[in-house]
Design a protein around this motif. Sequence first.
Motif, PDB file in Angstrom:
ATOM      1  N   MET A   1       0.835  -1.207   0.000  1.00 25.41           N
ATOM      2  CA  MET A   1       0.000   0.000   0.000  1.00 25.41           C
ATOM      3  C   MET A   1       0.871   1.258   0.000  1.00 25.41           C
ATOM      4  O   MET A   1       0.546   2.251  -0.645  1.00 25.41           O
ATOM      5  CB  MET A   1      -0.929   0.002   1.214  1.00 25.41           C
ATOM      6  N   GLU A   2       1.983   1.203   0.730  1.00 24.85           N
ATOM      7  CA  GLU A   2       2.834   2.391   0.855  1.00 24.85           C
ATOM      8  C   GLU A   2       3.786   2.556  -0.330  1.00 24.85           C
ATOM      9  O   GLU A   2       4.159   3.685  -0.668  1.00 24.85           O
ATOM     10  CB  GLU A   2       3.621   2.308   2.167  1.00 24.85           C
ATOM     11  N   SER A   3       4.168   1.458  -0.967  1.00 20.37           N
ATOM     12  CA  SER A   3       5.111   1.547  -2.084  1.00 20.37           C
ATOM     13  C   SER A   3       4.410   1.628  -3.437  1.00 20.37           C
ATOM     14  O   SER A   3       4.944   2.194  -4.390  1.00 20.37           O
ATOM     15  CB  SER A   3       6.044   0.333  -2.076  1.00 20.37           C
ATOM     16  N   GLY A   4       3.225   1.040  -3.525  1.00 14.50           N
ATOM     17  CA  GLY A   4       2.447   1.156  -4.750  1.00 14.50           C
ATOM     18  C   GLY A   4       2.629   0.030  -5.748  1.00 14.50           C
ATOM     19  O   GLY A   4       1.876  -0.066  -6.709  1.00 14.50           O
ATOM     20  N   ASN A   5       3.631  -0.846  -5.557  1.00 10.58           N
ATOM     21  CA  ASN A   5       3.783  -1.977  -6.487  1.00 10.58           C
ATOM     22  C   ASN A   5       4.480  -3.146  -5.800  1.00 10.58           C
ATOM     23  O   ASN A   5       5.107  -3.007  -4.748  1.00 10.58           O
ATOM     24  CB  ASN A   5       4.525  -1.566  -7.769  1.00 10.58           C
ATOM     25  N   LEU A   6       4.351  -4.303  -6.433  1.00 11.43           N
ATOM     26  CA  LEU A   6       4.860  -5.535  -5.836  1.00 11.43           C
ATOM     27  C   LEU A   6       6.379  -5.551  -5.703  1.00 11.43           C
ATOM     28  O   LEU A   6       6.930  -6.030  -4.709  1.00 11.43           O
ATOM     29  CB  LEU A   6       4.410  -6.738  -6.675  1.00 11.43           C
ATOM     30  N   ALA A   7       7.069  -5.048  -6.724  1.00 10.42           N
ATOM     31  CA  ALA A   7       8.534  -5.095  -6.717  1.00 10.42           C
ATOM     32  C   ALA A   7       9.115  -4.286  -5.556  1.00 10.42           C
ATOM     33  O   ALA A   7      10.011  -4.740  -4.850  1.00 10.42           O
ATOM     34  CB  ALA A   7       9.076  -4.588  -8.045  1.00 10.42           C
ATOM     35  N   LYS A   8       8.598  -3.069  -5.367  1.00  7.99           N
ATOM     36  CA  LYS A   8       9.108  -2.227  -4.275  1.00  7.99           C
ATOM     37  C   LYS A   8       8.746  -2.814  -2.910  1.00  7.99           C
ATOM     38  O   LYS A   8       9.534  -2.753  -1.963  1.00  7.99           O
ATOM     39  CB  LYS A   8       8.557  -0.807  -4.408  1.00  7.99           C
ATOM     40  N   ALA A   9       7.546  -3.396  -2.807  1.00 12.08           N
ATOM     41  CA  ALA A   9       7.137  -4.036  -1.547  1.00 12.08           C
ATOM     42  C   ALA A   9       8.063  -5.205  -1.232  1.00 12.08           C
ATOM     43  O   ALA A   9       8.473  -5.402  -0.078  1.00 12.08           O
ATOM     44  CB  ALA A   9       5.693  -4.511  -1.645  1.00 12.08           C
ATOM     45  N   ALA A  10       8.406  -5.985  -2.241  1.00 11.04           N
ATOM     46  CA  ALA A  10       9.310  -7.117  -2.046  1.00 11.04           C
ATOM     47  C   ALA A  10      10.692  -6.646  -1.596  1.00 11.04           C
ATOM     48  O   ALA A  10      11.333  -7.273  -0.743  1.00 11.04           O
ATOM     49  CB  ALA A  10       9.421  -7.917  -3.335  1.00 11.04           C
ATOM     50  N   GLU A  11      11.157  -5.519  -2.158  1.00 10.88           N
ATOM     51  CA  GLU A  11      12.456  -4.966  -1.780  1.00 10.88           C
ATOM     52  C   GLU A  11      12.442  -4.517  -0.321  1.00 10.88           C
ATOM     53  O   GLU A  11      13.405  -4.755   0.423  1.00 10.88           O
ATOM     54  CB  GLU A  11      12.792  -3.785  -2.698  1.00 10.88           C
ATOM     55  N   ILE A  12      11.361  -3.867   0.098  1.00  8.62           N
ATOM     56  CA  ILE A  12      11.237  -3.412   1.487  1.00  8.62           C
ATOM     57  C   ILE A  12      11.283  -4.594   2.453  1.00  8.62           C
ATOM     58  O   ILE A  12      11.938  -4.554   3.493  1.00  8.62           O
ATOM     59  CB  ILE A  12       9.914  -2.629   1.678  1.00  8.62           C
ATOM     60  N   LEU A  13      10.596  -5.668   2.095  1.00  8.45           N
ATOM     61  CA  LEU A  13      10.487  -6.843   2.960  1.00  8.45           C
ATOM     62  C   LEU A  13      11.628  -7.837   2.772  1.00  8.45           C
ATOM     63  O   LEU A  13      11.701  -8.840   3.475  1.00  8.45           O
ATOM     64  CB  LEU A  13       9.160  -7.558   2.701  1.00  8.45           C
ATOM     65  N   GLU A  14      12.504  -7.550   1.803  1.00 11.26           N
ATOM     66  CA  GLU A  14      13.624  -8.432   1.483  1.00 11.26           C
ATOM     67  C   GLU A  14      13.126  -9.832   1.138  1.00 11.26           C
ATOM     68  O   GLU A  14      13.596 -10.854   1.671  1.00 11.26           O
ATOM     69  CB  GLU A  14      14.629  -8.476   2.649  1.00 11.26           C
ATOM     70  N   THR A  15      12.167  -9.887   0.244  1.00 14.68           N
ATOM     71  CA  THR A  15      11.602 -11.152  -0.208  1.00 14.68           C
ATOM     72  C   THR A  15      11.314 -11.048  -1.700  1.00 14.68           C
ATOM     73  O   THR A  15      11.743 -10.093  -2.361  1.00 14.68           O
ATOM     74  CB  THR A  15      10.323 -11.499   0.595  1.00 14.68           C
ATOM     75  N   SER A  16      10.582 -11.995  -2.251  1.00 12.63           N
ATOM     76  CA  SER A  16      10.281 -11.990  -3.685  1.00 12.63           C
ATOM     77  C   SER A  16       8.904 -11.395  -3.953  1.00 12.63           C
ATOM     78  O   SER A  16       8.037 -11.356  -3.070  1.00 12.63           O
ATOM     79  CB  SER A  16      10.339 -13.415  -4.235  1.00 12.63           C
ATOM     80  N   THR A  17       8.689 -10.948  -5.195  1.00 15.50           N
ATOM     81  CA  THR A  17       7.373 -10.423  -5.569  1.00 15.50           C
ATOM     82  C   THR A  17       6.315 -11.518  -5.507  1.00 15.50           C
ATOM     83  O   THR A  17       5.159 -11.250  -5.175  1.00 15.50           O
ATOM     84  CB  THR A  17       7.420  -9.831  -6.993  1.00 15.50           C
ATOM     85  N   VAL A  18       6.713 -12.741  -5.797  1.00 14.25           N
ATOM     86  CA  VAL A  18       5.772 -13.865  -5.715  1.00 14.25           C
ATOM     87  C   VAL A  18       5.269 -14.038  -4.288  1.00 14.25           C
ATOM     88  O   VAL A  18       4.067 -14.253  -4.050  1.00 14.25           O
ATOM     89  CB  VAL A  18       6.436 -15.162  -6.211  1.00 14.25           C
ATOM     90  N   SER A  19       6.179 -13.911  -3.306  1.00  9.22           N
ATOM     91  CA  SER A  19       5.788 -14.057  -1.899  1.00  9.22           C
ATOM     92  C   SER A  19       4.828 -12.960  -1.479  1.00  9.22           C
ATOM     93  O   SER A  19       3.864 -13.202  -0.743  1.00  9.22           O
ATOM     94  CB  SER A  19       7.026 -14.047  -0.998  1.00  9.22           C
ATOM     95  N   VAL A  20       5.082 -11.730  -1.954  1.00  9.97           N
ATOM     96  CA  VAL A  20       4.178 -10.617  -1.622  1.00  9.97           C
ATOM     97  C   VAL A  20       2.805 -10.859  -2.239  1.00  9.97           C
ATOM     98  O   VAL A  20       1.771 -10.676  -1.584  1.00  9.97           O
ATOM     99  CB  VAL A  20       4.762  -9.274  -2.108  1.00  9.97           C
ATOM    100  N   HIS A  21       2.784 -11.285  -3.499  1.00 12.37           N
ATOM    101  CA  HIS A  21       1.509 -11.535  -4.184  1.00 12.37           C
ATOM    102  C   HIS A  21       0.722 -12.639  -3.473  1.00 12.37           C
ATOM    103  O   HIS A  21      -0.505 -12.525  -3.276  1.00 12.37           O
ATOM    104  CB  HIS A  21       1.775 -11.915  -5.646  1.00 12.37           C
ATOM    105  N   ARG A  22       1.412 -13.674  -3.046  1.00  7.34           N
ATOM    106  CA  ARG A  22       0.741 -14.761  -2.334  1.00  7.34           C
ATOM    107  C   ARG A  22       0.161 -14.274  -1.004  1.00  7.34           C
ATOM    108  O   ARG A  22      -0.943 -14.671  -0.606  1.00  7.34           O
ATOM    109  CB  ARG A  22       1.719 -15.901  -2.077  1.00  7.34           C
ATOM    110  N   ALA A  23       0.907 -13.415  -0.325  1.00  4.99           N
ATOM    111  CA  ALA A  23       0.437 -12.891   0.961  1.00  4.99           C
ATOM    112  C   ALA A  23      -0.839 -12.072   0.781  1.00  4.99           C
ATOM    113  O   ALA A  23      -1.796 -12.203   1.546  1.00  4.99           O
ATOM    114  CB  ALA A  23       1.529 -12.034   1.608  1.00  4.99           C
TER     115      ALA A  23
END
Length: 305
Positions: free
Chosen positions: A21-43
């Motif tokens: 919500m704060e970053s606006g896209n999956l890639a940036k969210a994954a970078e913040i969480l130090e994980t993959s975009t797939v993991s963020v999408h699954r969450a």
Amino acid sequence: MRIRIGEEITFRKLEALLAFMESGNLAKAAEILETSTVSVHRALHSLEEGTSCALFRHEGRNLIPTDAAHVLADTAREVLKAMADGIRATREAAGYLADRLKIGSLYSLTAHTVPRIVIDLKARRPELHTELVLGSNADLLQMLKQGSIDATLMATPEPDPEIESIPLFEDEIFFAAPADSPYAAMPAVDLRTCRDEPFVSLSEGFATSRGFVEAFRIADFQPKLVMKVGDIFSLMNLVGGGVGYTLLPGRVKGVSPRNVAFVPLTADYDNIRQTIALSFLRRRERDPNLLALAAVCRMAMRQGQ
């Protein structure tokens, strides 16, 4: 009625929602969480299953948050903050303060070892407030187990599954005599030649007291003990004043009165040594403050205590 929340809702997934919500896209969210975009999408998808409603709509490849997603995100911020505050309060109630560290120490280590360690720890973690508690080995070990102190610098305790100890340095034990004593000029002293001499010692519970007892066990006689004291600096003053002889660790040689001579013991007493260690509860071995303290202690010992 007891509130039950589905297992799909977890703190980690709520963190993923906020990052998205704060970053606006999956890639940036994954970078913040130090994980993959797939993991963020699954969450995010799992949160939709857990809430049983749509949180996003698709516009091409983009995920657009719905009003429901914003409501959940607002709640997630409150929940995560409340949990973080709760964990902090729990640690404080248990005596573990994130910005405070209570260190126990033997009196004899305050001459050189403790000041160096405290200064280096302050340089490494300037926000950390340290408090020093002095006592005997026995007192410090009890305080450590009770949680009154976070860690302690003392002689290595007996093996204990609750205690983790990191050896720092080994100290030799010397015969201490007045500088004008005949013993002061000797290259080494055998305690067996001192049967008729008066002795002073530390009270039971001190590491040096334990070595004192062991040394006279080897000498095979009970010394003529005229006084016991509760700190090593008073003990040195008694020796300098001619009250009696004693045994002292080499680490206090540099701060002893000028009228006290340190004489080596003969080879029969080579095993009467002290290993000084940093000790703490094993269940706290991942505590960031204790990890920093351990690193500083190791560095100080490599440079010479």
